[in-house]
Design a protein around this motif. Sequence first.
Motif, PDB file in Angstrom:
ATOM      1  N   GLY A   1      19.457  -4.969  -0.730  1.00 22.07           N
ATOM      2  CA  GLY A   1      20.723  -4.467  -1.259  1.00 22.07           C
ATOM      3  C   GLY A   1      21.872  -5.425  -1.079  1.00 22.07           C
ATOM      4  O   GLY A   1      22.906  -5.294  -1.740  1.00 22.07           O
TER       5      GLY A   1
ATOM      6  N   SER B   1      27.106  -6.618  -3.229  1.00 24.07           N
ATOM      7  CA  SER B   1      26.060  -5.597  -3.185  1.00 24.07           C
ATOM      8  C   SER B   1      25.602  -5.244  -4.594  1.00 24.07           C
ATOM      9  O   SER B   1      26.420  -5.088  -5.505  1.00 24.07           O
TER      10      SER B   1
ATOM     11  N   PRO C   1      23.358  -2.301  -5.985  1.00 20.87           N
ATOM     12  CA  PRO C   1      22.554  -1.096  -5.770  1.00 20.87           C
ATOM     13  C   PRO C   1      21.340  -1.070  -6.690  1.00 20.87           C
ATOM     14  O   PRO C   1      21.329  -1.685  -7.758  1.00 20.87           O
ATOM     15  N   GLU C   2      20.329  -0.324  -6.269  1.00 23.07           N
ATOM     16  CA  GLU C   2      19.077  -0.289  -7.025  1.00 23.07           C
ATOM     17  C   GLU C   2      19.280   0.248  -8.434  1.00 23.07           C
ATOM     18  O   GLU C   2      18.665  -0.224  -9.390  1.00 23.07           O
TER      19      GLU C   2
END
Length: 528
Positions: A227, A238, A240-241
């Motif tokens: 992440g 970052s 996020p998925e």
Amino acid sequence: MKHCDFSTGKVSMLRLGGGLDNGRRVRRGKMDDWKYIFLEQEGPVAQLAEDLDQQPIPIARPASPNVQRERDPNAGLNKKPNTEWESSIALQAVVPSASPAAKNDACDPNNPRVFHMFWTGPFTDKPYLALMSYLFSQNTGIHLLANETGPSVCRPQFWLWINPGPAASVPNPSAVHDMYEQLKTSPWAAPFLHPRFKDIIQFKLWNTTEQLDGVPELKDEWRALSGSLFNSGGQVISVPEEKIKAVESGAGGNSTSTKEDDMLNRTGSKSLSSYDRLSVILSDMARFVLCHRFGGIYLDADTIFLRDWEELWGWKGAFAYRWSRLENYNTAVLRMNKNSALGTFLFRTALKNGLDFHPMTVTKYMADAHLEGLLLRLPDALFDSAWLNTEYFQRERPPQPYFTEFADLFDTPPQNSAAPQALGFEGFFRGAYSYHFHNFWWKPFDPSRNWPDLGPRFIAGERAARHALTTSSPPSPTDAGEAEVDKEDEDSVTDDKRDLDWSAVLKRTFESYIRGERPNMYGEWIHW
């Protein structure tokens, strides 16, 4: 090294010591102090030292038997709170050193002569010129016909690693096939698929997951940091998925996307305002992964070869170069040995620091561990000759050409506008191994002829690029055979720019070699 320190300003020794002024030497007198290229010879070091009528200096003085040593390897070290000691690491056996004369094969499998380069997005004139300069300057042997046998030497290879999508995306199952289809239809890339280059240029697909899993020091632990994989100098971007899935499906490119989404979907830098920062951060890590897994030398894509790297291949150690006036590493050029202890240290250390591979951070890793001797910091004059000048240093005796800005490569100042054509390739930082032009991905090398100008053999790509400048649906360069140049492709010299910039002169010089109109920089002609 002392002659290349910017504080002394003595960079002309690169030309003389490398023999690049042969036939045109103006220096007189004894020049032994400027020689920096040596030949390896068989025999132990002690024998060589004896020839010099001196005894080798011992590496370390034997310890007194009465001195009691600490048996704990961690004695005297302070542990960070809430961290665990690193478990013992089993390093590979030391590869025995042997001189070239003692080897049966010209190439050493433990020291492969492979250049690595990382590229994201559509193929442009930037990797094109990097490959063209490689063909023009390196000992590739392409001047030899198929039935000719040259001297037994180790030919270098160029591996161009292509990340076809945004940095945060994962390649689809047909990514390799899609990559080659795009290369075939790209005017800038298609010429390098010619069979003449098959042994010296290879295109490879970059897959972040596959590459990190291929590093033993990372494979079991890197996913915990997935992440925050994009870490540069402690600043984490970052991803996020759900954003990764959106990027893979193309959903991130809709009109309602935010600036963050735009950054996630970039495939290369189209302008200064749309800089592909994620791909830059990914490349900071990729260079260490590639050198550790495969060995060789990594170069940034904004690099132009200026001379043969034979002497650098002869050095078996690891190296990068100096960050301008600062005593930090710049890893735009990076040499590391395959599966080395240095690589193990860097990956384990980076893992504990969020996989941060920014050059400044790598400098801190090496300095804190007192291991800077394992990664030689070469003078920037070897690879980045204009850098000091752009930061207002060494201007009283600058290297030539005199660049006060990196943009001078693409837009030569009017007062120096006659220099590129008058001096040519031979007058461009003569003696340096390469030139690093620091980004400018959006600036064409040759605005007047912004296409691959390689002659009738590659005319299909030229026509496709010409049409792309005037239409939205250019033909594909699928025909790799010879073709006659149509009258519509002919140009008049009056249409050209009067004073060509340095970037255009370099591009046209490399192209004239492939067309067979001039030899490469070492006097070898290519015969088709």
